[in-house]
Design an enzyme around this catalytic site. Structure first.
Site, PDB file in Angstrom:
ATOM      1  N   SER A 143       1.494   1.299  -3.763  1.00 45.63           N
ATOM      2  CA  SER A 143       0.424   1.235  -2.760  1.00 45.63           C
ATOM      3  C   SER A 143      -0.532   0.081  -3.053  1.00 45.63           C
ATOM      4  O   SER A 143      -0.721  -0.296  -4.210  1.00 45.63           O
ATOM      5  CB  SER A 143      -0.349   2.553  -2.797  1.00 45.63           C
ATOM      6  OG  SER A 143      -1.039   2.764  -1.602  1.00 45.63           O
ATOM      7  N   GLN A 149      -1.291  -6.968   1.878  1.00 45.22           N
ATOM      8  CA  GLN A 149      -2.160  -6.214   2.800  1.00 45.22           C
ATOM      9  C   GLN A 149      -3.357  -7.101   3.145  1.00 45.22           C
ATOM     10  O   GLN A 149      -4.121  -7.482   2.266  1.00 45.22           O
ATOM     11  CB  GLN A 149      -2.653  -4.919   2.152  1.00 45.22           C
ATOM     12  CG  GLN A 149      -3.432  -4.040   3.140  1.00 45.22           C
ATOM     13  CD  GLN A 149      -4.080  -2.824   2.488  1.00 45.22           C
ATOM     14  OE1 GLN A 149      -4.829  -2.970   1.521  1.00 45.22           O
ATOM     15  NE2 GLN A 149      -3.796  -1.643   3.011  1.00 45.22           N
ATOM     16  N   TYR A 202     -12.834   0.008   7.033  1.00 49.01           N
ATOM     17  CA  TYR A 202     -13.085  -1.443   6.997  1.00 49.01           C
ATOM     18  C   TYR A 202     -13.149  -1.965   8.441  1.00 49.01           C
ATOM     19  O   TYR A 202     -13.095  -1.184   9.387  1.00 49.01           O
ATOM     20  CB  TYR A 202     -12.021  -2.143   6.136  1.00 49.01           C
ATOM     21  CG  TYR A 202     -12.097  -1.667   4.698  1.00 49.01           C
ATOM     22  CD1 TYR A 202     -13.253  -1.888   3.941  1.00 49.01           C
ATOM     23  CD2 TYR A 202     -11.058  -0.947   4.112  1.00 49.01           C
ATOM     24  CE1 TYR A 202     -13.369  -1.415   2.634  1.00 49.01           C
ATOM     25  CE2 TYR A 202     -11.169  -0.469   2.811  1.00 49.01           C
ATOM     26  CZ  TYR A 202     -12.320  -0.708   2.077  1.00 49.01           C
ATOM     27  OH  TYR A 202     -12.437  -0.237   0.795  1.00 49.01           O
ATOM     28  N   ARG A 217      -1.933   6.006  -7.496  1.00 48.78           N
ATOM     29  CA  ARG A 217      -2.344   6.325  -8.871  1.00 48.78           C
ATOM     30  C   ARG A 217      -1.164   6.639  -9.778  1.00 48.78           C
ATOM     31  O   ARG A 217      -1.212   6.334 -10.973  1.00 48.78           O
ATOM     32  CB  ARG A 217      -3.357   7.470  -8.850  1.00 48.78           C
ATOM     33  CG  ARG A 217      -4.715   7.000  -8.343  1.00 48.78           C
ATOM     34  CD  ARG A 217      -5.590   8.140  -7.947  1.00 48.78           C
ATOM     35  NE  ARG A 217      -4.953   8.932  -6.902  1.00 48.78           N
ATOM     36  CZ  ARG A 217      -5.342  10.141  -6.535  1.00 48.78           C
ATOM     37  NH1 ARG A 217      -6.374  10.686  -7.125  1.00 48.78           N
ATOM     38  NH2 ARG A 217      -4.722  10.792  -5.573  1.00 48.78           N
TER      39      ARG A 217
HETATM   40  C1  LIG Z   1      -7.643   1.694  -7.826  1.00 46.74           C
HETATM   41  C2  LIG Z   1      -7.351   1.909  -6.376  1.00 46.74           C
HETATM   42  C3  LIG Z   1      -7.521   0.868  -5.485  1.00 46.74           C
HETATM   43  C4  LIG Z   1      -7.201   1.031  -4.136  1.00 46.74           C
HETATM   44  N1  LIG Z   1      -7.243  -0.031  -3.278  1.00 46.74           N
HETATM   45  C5  LIG Z   1      -6.726   0.075  -2.036  1.00 46.74           C
HETATM   46  C6  LIG Z   1      -6.533  -1.053  -1.226  1.00 46.74           C
HETATM   47  O1  LIG Z   1      -6.765  -2.174  -1.626  1.00 46.74           O
HETATM   48  N2  LIG Z   1      -6.049  -0.866   0.023  1.00 46.74           N
HETATM   49  C7  LIG Z   1      -5.721   0.358   0.498  1.00 46.74           C
HETATM   50  O2  LIG Z   1      -5.284   0.485   1.627  1.00 46.74           O
HETATM   51  N3  LIG Z   1      -5.866   1.447  -0.276  1.00 46.74           N
HETATM   52  C8  LIG Z   1      -6.336   1.326  -1.533  1.00 46.74           C
HETATM   53  N4  LIG Z   1      -6.405   2.429  -2.345  1.00 46.74           N
HETATM   54  C9  LIG Z   1      -5.908   3.700  -1.849  1.00 46.74           C
HETATM   55  C10 LIG Z   1      -4.450   3.870  -2.277  1.00 46.74           C
HETATM   56  O3  LIG Z   1      -3.634   2.851  -1.760  1.00 46.74           O
HETATM   57  C11 LIG Z   1      -3.899   5.229  -1.850  1.00 46.74           C
HETATM   58  O4  LIG Z   1      -3.903   5.311  -0.462  1.00 46.74           O
HETATM   59  C12 LIG Z   1      -4.698   6.381  -2.445  1.00 46.74           C
HETATM   60  O5  LIG Z   1      -4.993   6.142  -3.807  1.00 46.74           O
HETATM   61  C13 LIG Z   1      -3.936   7.692  -2.343  1.00 46.74           C
HETATM   62  O6  LIG Z   1      -2.693   7.590  -2.991  1.00 46.74           O
HETATM   63  P1  LIG Z   1      -2.410   8.265  -4.439  1.00 46.74           P
HETATM   64  O7  LIG Z   1      -2.767   9.690  -4.340  1.00 46.74           O
HETATM   65  O8  LIG Z   1      -0.949   8.015  -4.685  1.00 46.74           O
HETATM   66  O9  LIG Z   1      -3.293   7.542  -5.435  1.00 46.74           O
HETATM   67  C14 LIG Z   1      -6.758   2.274  -3.681  1.00 46.74           C
HETATM   68  C15 LIG Z   1      -6.634   3.321  -4.586  1.00 46.74           C
HETATM   69  C16 LIG Z   1      -6.890   3.156  -5.925  1.00 46.74           C
HETATM   70  C17 LIG Z   1      -6.676   4.312  -6.855  1.00 46.74           C
END
Ligand SMILES: Cc1cc2nc3c(=O)[nH]c(=O)nc-3n(C[C@H](O)[C@H](O)[C@H](O)COP(=O)(O)O)c2cc1C
Ligand SMILES: Cc1cc2nc3c(=O)[nH]c(=O)nc-3n(C[C@H](O)[C@H](O)[C@H](O)COP(=O)(O)OP(=O)(O)OC[C@H]3O[C@@H](n4cnc5c(N)ncnc54)[C@H](O)[C@@H]3O)c2cc1C
Length: 752
Positions: free
Chosen positions: A414, A492, A573, A715
């Site tokens: 992600s 992205q 955003y 994560r």
């Molecule tokens: C450190 C971090 C940075 C993130 N930055 C972005 C980002 O740049 N763009 C985005 O769409 N989502 C971002 N997210 C959200 C993640 O892409 C994801 O949608 C969210 O963490 C849920 O997924 P997970 O449960 O697998 O962590 C970020 C999440 C984390 C933990």
């Protein structure tokens, strides 16, 4: 102890038994408003686990229940003329009347006083005022719960589908689900045997179907006649049996507290779980076990009641979550009517998240092999790549095509902001962060949100694609991924809008910069929080300038060699804040209706699509809900996805929330996957799902059930850049290693 129990259902009777069993000196009186054989419904079904729990608490009851039970292991799904059978699911069915007779006989033998046709209308009736403990085991419509509602704070969620509980003489050797289309809509049936020649036959339909059928008059004879005709073939000449078979809506009951003073809620009075997970009686009896155990140790009654609630609540809530997923599945069954029967059945079996691809494989390896083979065949057809079928790979390791891009597997890293860039320029940190995850085996690695202009950054540490030298800096990373791994790489692109000009998170998440803030723009002049900077409302020239920035970044992304481009239309955003009514209060053609609010984001999607090479795919990330009343809801997201794909997106990356700080997300395992599932089936567009997905079993389940086309992990990839390689090892599947690591294979310990 002097105990008064209201209700002689499974909860009340079984608790009475255990209390007397533990200490015969207790005086236990059960009040029941009906006669004991006056019960509604037909049979109830248990898992073997329930019988084991009952067995430990009172072997005599267990023996009698086991002797009366019908047993089976199969589930059959009848759908579109196909029967899919699954085995290995051990169930027992008992006639409700027999169960109550067994419990009442055992209770009486132990000295419990059962007063029948004794309706409790108030807490002052019969022996209640003198009781040390009052047990409200008075079922779904609990009078005691309602009388003390200020203390228990009940919440009753009346579900929208209608159902009727019938019986039939037709034996059903398997737990049988029928999905029967008709001119008025889709009917679902849950049928199972509880005694030789006797089965429960529950019919369920949407409110629209039920009303269109004319059965809303609630005439029992008319219901039986209509359903006997409708299910003529399925019933094979057998009759339907009615027993106060009225059409109802299922109430999911929850209470903020289950005890107050010397009064405690037990069974359905405290909580309900939809009949499609067949657990109401199990929960009622397990409550009884927990309450009797809590009262065994010497302590004040209120302390024992608190201990009972503390021990039971987590288990009950976990089952209620599964039941919620299951009831929503049945409420939405129309959505899946075009899926292939094998996928439909797999989807049904895994609906509550309790059964995964992995544990179904233990129960029924032959069915999972069929599912995997079917999935691999689809993947081969869809991707145009050869996929082995004997044995097929786990769904996670099948290829997927988007335009000319073929991903080697379905795992996506992600986008994750790193806040480590200077002037938007990615550096060694990004090379190692992205590079290691590409070597780690994911099919697609995404860059973090990469901003299309310096003013579009969230923080000074954000990556960008706006200076000419950004192309070379990104190219270095893209080339590494292409040269050293099988992974593809996507960028992205986004603009922070009103969420810009903030510190890196470890210096204060979403906090304005201490100095050098840059001006913000947004669809409406609403700050993210009162102390964040107030953005300026965009005019058309701002929109044109931002559109140019997106186009410039798109060209540069192509020059840098990216394989896929994702537009960030999520998380509050700039583009997302046009979509949500919480952040867009415009009165011009860019505000108001959803179509208006989508106008500018769609303009960007179309422009970028036209600029981005035709061979390369375009994704959009959306927030499917805002988690705030009045914000975007899941049904809006279906429209958003539909419009985005019509404007040129190839796939929708379904995230949620982060629009406003006061959001109230409902977290849990795979908590955003239902939105992907809904969008994929209702808008009929390819989707990626993201959010609290961490195990290979969950990824395989999501894919095989058709809840998404790609699975995105954020994560989990921070913990483990080699997530996909570890998944391969767990699943016994082999993936190619970079040559430098080949020695791993050479020195692998030999099996002994
Ligand atoms: C450190 C971090 C940075 C993130 N930055 C972005 C980002 O740049 N763009 C985005 O769409 N989502 C971002 N997210 C959200 C993640 O892409 C994801 O949608 C969210 O963490 C849920 O997924 P997970 O449960 O697998 O962590 C970020 C999440 C984390 C933990
Ligand atoms: C269609 C359908 C199918 C189901 N299928 C299953 C299944 O397959 N497996 C399963 O485990 N569960 C199933 N259930 C759920 C199950 O029936 C209940 O969860 C279970 O009976 C709960 O037990 P209980 O003792 O808490 O309540 P109940 O069984 O409802 O007992 C409450 C008792 O209290 C009495 N009462 C109420 N108010 C008073 C009063 N004021 N004074 C005196 N007496 C009173 C009532 O008459 C009743 O006898 C199903 C439910 C439905 C609706």
């Amino acid at each position: 102890m002097n105990v008064a129990i209201v209700g002689a259902g499974p909860a009340g009777l079984y608790f009475a038994i255990l209390l007397k069993h533990n200490d015969p000196s207790h005086r236990v009186v059960v009040y029941e408003r009906n006669r004991l054989d006056d019960t509604f419904g037909f049979g109830v079904v248990f898992s073997d686990e329930t019988l084991e729990n009952v067995g430990e608490a009172d072997p005599e009851t267990n023996e009698a229940m086991a002797a009366a039970a019908a047993r089976w292991e199969e589930i059959e799904v009848h759908y579109r003329g196909t029967v899919t059978r699954s085995t290995g699911h051990r169930f027992s069915g008992v006639e409700r009347k027999t169960l109550l007779e067994i419990l009442a006989a055992r209770a009486r033998a132990l000295g419990v006083e059962i007063c029948v046709q004794a309706e409790i209308r108030d807490l002052t009736d019969y022996s209640l005022p003198a009781a040390d403990l009052i047990v409200a085991a008075d079922g779904i419509g609990s009078m005691i719960r309602d009388r003390l509602s200020d203390r228990f704070q009940p919440h009753i969620d009346w579900r929208r589908n209608r159902f009727v509980w019938l019986g039939t003489t037709r034996p059903f050797p398997a737990f049988t689900f029928y999905f029967k289309p008709s001119p008025v809509g889709l009917w679902r049936t849950h049928a199972y045997q509880y005694a030789p020649g006797r089965s429960t036959f529950i019919v369920e339909a949407s409110e629209e179907t039920w009303r269109a059928s004319g059965l809303d008059e609630n005439d029992e004879r008319a219901t039986v006649a209509y359903l006997e005709q409708l299910f003529k073939d399925e019933l094979e000449g057998h009759a339907l049996l009615a027993n106060r078979s009225i059409w109802r809506q299922f109430p999911t009951v929850r209470n903020a507290r289950w005890h107050s003073g010397n009064v405690v809620l037990l069974g359905d009075a405290a909580h309900t779980a939809h009949f499609s997970v067949g657990s109401g009686t199990k929960l009622a009896m397990e409550d009884a076990i927990a309450l009797a155990a809590a009262l065994k140790s010497p302590r004040a009654i209120p302390d024992a009641l608190a201990a009972y609630e503390a021990s039971r609540r987590p288990q009950v809530e976990s089952l209620q979550r599964a039941a919620q997923a299951s009831l929503e599945w049945f409420e939405s069954a129309e959505r899946y009517q075009d899926t292939e029967p094998i996928q439909f059945a797999f989807n049904l079996l895994t609906r509550s998240l309790r059964i995964t691809h992995e544990n179904l494989q233990v129960r029924d390896p032959a069915l999972v092999a069929r599912v995997d083979r079917w999935f691999a065949e689809q993947a081969a057809g869809q991707s145009g790549r050869a996929v082995p079928l004997d044995p097929p790979p786990p769904p996670l390791f099948t290829p997927y095509r988007l335009r000319e891009l073929v991903l080697p597997n379905r795992v996506v890293v992600s986008p994750m902001c790193q806040y480590r860039a200077e002037d938007g320029r990615p550096n060694d940190w990004h090379l190692v962060h992205i590079g290691s995850r590409a070597i780690g085996g994911a099919g697609l690695v995404m860059t973090e949100m990469t901003d299309v202009s310096p003013e579009g950054r969230i923080s000074p540490g954000c990556c960008g694609m706006y200076f000419q030298d950004h192309v070379a800096a990104w190219r270095r990373i893209v080339d590494f991924v292409h040269a050293e791994s099988e992974a593809k790489i996507g960028i992205q692109l986004g603009h922070a809008g009103r969420k810009g000009s903030t510190r890196v998170p470890w210096e204060g998440e979403d906090e304005p910069l201490v100095e050098n803030n840059w001006p913000l723009i947004a669809p409406s002049s609403i700050p993210y929080r009162p102390h964040n900077q107030t953005p300026r409302e965009m005019d058309r020239s701002d929109m044109d300038r931002v559109a140019d920035d997106f186009l410039g970044a798109t060209r540069m992304a192509d020059a840098a060699g990216f394989d896929l481009l994702e537009l960030h239309l999520a998380h509050g955003y700039l583009l997302a804040s046009f979509i949500s009514p919480l952040t867009n209060r415009r009165t011009d053609e860019y505000g108001g209706s959803l179509a208006n609010r989508m106008r500018y984001p769609l303009e960007i999607v179309s422009l970028v699509r036209a600029e981005w090479p035709a061979a390369k795919p375009l994704s959009v990330r959306i927030s499917a809900v805002d988690w705030v009343p009045g914000g975007i809801e899941a049904h809006d997201a279906v429209e958003v996805a539909r419009m985005a794909v019509a404007a040129g997106a190839d796939i929708v990356d379904v995230s949620a929330g982060q629009t406003v700080p006061e959001q109230q997300p409902v977290y849990g395992r795979q908590f955003q996957t239902p939105f992907s599932d809904r969008i994929r089936h209702e808008a009929r567009v390819p989707t990626m799902t993201v959010g609290n997905i961490s195990s290979p079993a969950d990824v395989n389940t999501i894919l095989a059930a058709g809840r998404a086309d790609l699975v995105v992990l954020a994560r989990a990839h921070l913990w483990d850049p080699y997530w996909t390689r570890h998944a391969a090892a767990d699943l016994g599947y082999s993936v190619p290693w970079p040559p430098s690591y080949e020695t791993l294979n050479r020195y692998r310990p030999r099996p002994r």
